[in-house]
Motif scaffolding. Sequence first.
Motif, PDB file in Angstrom:
ATOM      1  N   ALA A 133       0.827  -1.209   0.000  1.00 23.46           N
ATOM      2  CA  ALA A 133       0.000   0.000   0.000  1.00 23.46           C
ATOM      3  C   ALA A 133       0.860   1.256   0.000  1.00 23.46           C
ATOM      4  CB  ALA A 133      -0.933  -0.008   1.208  1.00 23.46           C
ATOM      5  N   LEU A 134       1.957   1.229   0.770  1.00 25.73           N
ATOM      6  CA  LEU A 134       2.854   2.384   0.797  1.00 25.73           C
ATOM      7  C   LEU A 134       3.517   2.595  -0.561  1.00 25.73           C
ATOM      8  CD1 LEU A 134       4.561   2.022   4.301  1.00 25.73           C
ATOM      9  CD2 LEU A 134       2.901   3.753   3.585  1.00 25.73           C
ATOM     10  N   SER A 135       3.913   1.514  -1.191  1.00 23.63           N
ATOM     11  CA  SER A 135       4.523   1.634  -2.519  1.00 23.63           C
ATOM     12  C   SER A 135       3.544   2.231  -3.518  1.00 23.63           C
ATOM     13  CB  SER A 135       5.001   0.262  -3.000  1.00 23.63           C
ATOM     14  OG  SER A 135       5.961  -0.281  -2.127  1.00 23.63           O
ATOM     15  N   ALA A 136       2.303   1.744  -3.486  1.00 21.45           N
ATOM     16  CA  ALA A 136       1.280   2.287  -4.384  1.00 21.45           C
ATOM     17  C   ALA A 136       0.996   3.749  -4.067  1.00 21.45           C
ATOM     18  CB  ALA A 136       0.001   1.459  -4.284  1.00 21.45           C
ATOM     19  N   ALA A 137       1.005   4.103  -2.761  1.00 24.94           N
ATOM     20  CA  ALA A 137       0.757   5.492  -2.376  1.00 24.94           C
ATOM     21  C   ALA A 137       1.862   6.416  -2.881  1.00 24.94           C
ATOM     22  CB  ALA A 137       0.633   5.599  -0.864  1.00 24.94           C
ATOM     23  N   VAL A 138       3.107   5.941  -2.787  1.00 24.59           N
ATOM     24  CA  VAL A 138       4.232   6.747  -3.283  1.00 24.59           C
ATOM     25  C   VAL A 138       4.092   6.989  -4.777  1.00 24.59           C
ATOM     26  CG1 VAL A 138       6.718   6.758  -3.679  1.00 24.59           C
ATOM     27  CG2 VAL A 138       5.812   6.083  -1.456  1.00 24.59           C
ATOM     28  N   VAL A 139       3.737   5.931  -5.514  1.00 27.77           N
ATOM     29  CA  VAL A 139       3.548   6.079  -6.958  1.00 27.77           C
ATOM     30  C   VAL A 139       2.401   7.049  -7.245  1.00 27.77           C
ATOM     31  CG1 VAL A 139       2.883   4.882  -9.075  1.00 27.77           C
ATOM     32  CG2 VAL A 139       4.513   3.833  -7.496  1.00 27.77           C
ATOM     33  N   GLY A 140       1.308   6.919  -6.500  1.00 35.18           N
ATOM     34  CA  GLY A 140       0.186   7.835  -6.706  1.00 35.18           C
ATOM     35  C   GLY A 140       0.558   9.278  -6.430  1.00 35.18           C
TER      36      GLY A 140
END
Length: 285
Positions: free
Chosen positions: A206-213
Motif C-alpha cells: 500500500a505504501l509503494s502504491a501510495a508513493v507512486v500515486g
Amino acid sequence: MLAQTPGIAVSTVVTAALAASLPGPLGWVVFLGVLSLALVLLAGAGEPAALRGLFGARALTPAEATALAPAIVLLCQRGLGPPLVCLYLWPGVRTVSAAGAGRRSVLVSAELVSQVRLGRLPPDQAAAVIAHAAGLVRVGALRSELGMQLWTIPWRLLRALARGVGAAGGRLPLVALMWRARFVVGLIALGQGVSAGQVEAVVAGALSAAVVGLSYLVPRWEKAWAAGLQALGDKQVARAGLAPALADFLLRQSRSAATFERVHALELAHASLQPPSPPVRSTRH
C-alpha cells in the motif's frame, strides 16, 4: 494546503527517525528544538534571522536602497512598500524576480537591483514585480512560508537527490520507460502485498502504491498552488494600479501563449478597476 502536505508528512517522519537514531535524549531535544523554531516562525517572530539562514538574504545596503528608491516610492504610494513590508536582497538569484516570505518580508533578487541600476528595468516595472510579492505578503498568503521552509528541509533535500538521480538515469531508455509506466509498478506492488496475506506485506504494498500515486498528484497540487498564488498576486498588482507595468515586464521576458494569457487577465483586471466613463450626451440642433 495539499501541495504542502506531502512535504510536512515526509519531513516529520524523517526528522523523527533521525531523532530516534541519536543516542539518549539528544535526538528528541533536537527534534523538539526544530519544531519549536518552526512554531516560532509560524507565529511571525524571527523573520530576519530566518531569511538569513534559509535564503542567505540580507538587508539592502544604502546604495541598493538608493537604486530602488523610485520603485520604493511607487510601492509606498500604493501601500505595498516599507514600513508595511521589509525589503531584503536575495543574492545568487539570476532572474529579475521578487518573492514574499512570512508576514512582512519581500526578497528582491540581486539581478533585479542590477537591472534597475543599469537602467534596463524601468522603476514602474520593478515596482510591479515587487508589488506582486508584497501583495501576497499583505493578504497573508505566505504567512506560514518560513516555518514550512524550515520544517520541510528533509523533504526538499530528498527531492533534490531524487531529481539528480532521475536526471542521470533518465538518459537510459529503459529507466525512462519504467518511470512513465510507474503506475504499473505501483499496482504490482499493491497486488503482491495483498496476495501475500501478511499485514507487513499489505502495508508495504500500500505504501509503494501510495508513493507512486503521489508522484502523479504532487506535481498537480504544486502547479495548482503556484497558479493560485500567481493569480492572487496579479489581483493585488491590479488593485495597486501597476498591472500595465507588470504586463510590459512579462512581455519583455517571454512571448509564450501562457504569458499572453496572463497579460490578458491583467488587462481585464486593470480595466475592471477603472472608474466608469461619464455618458456622452448628444446635442440636438
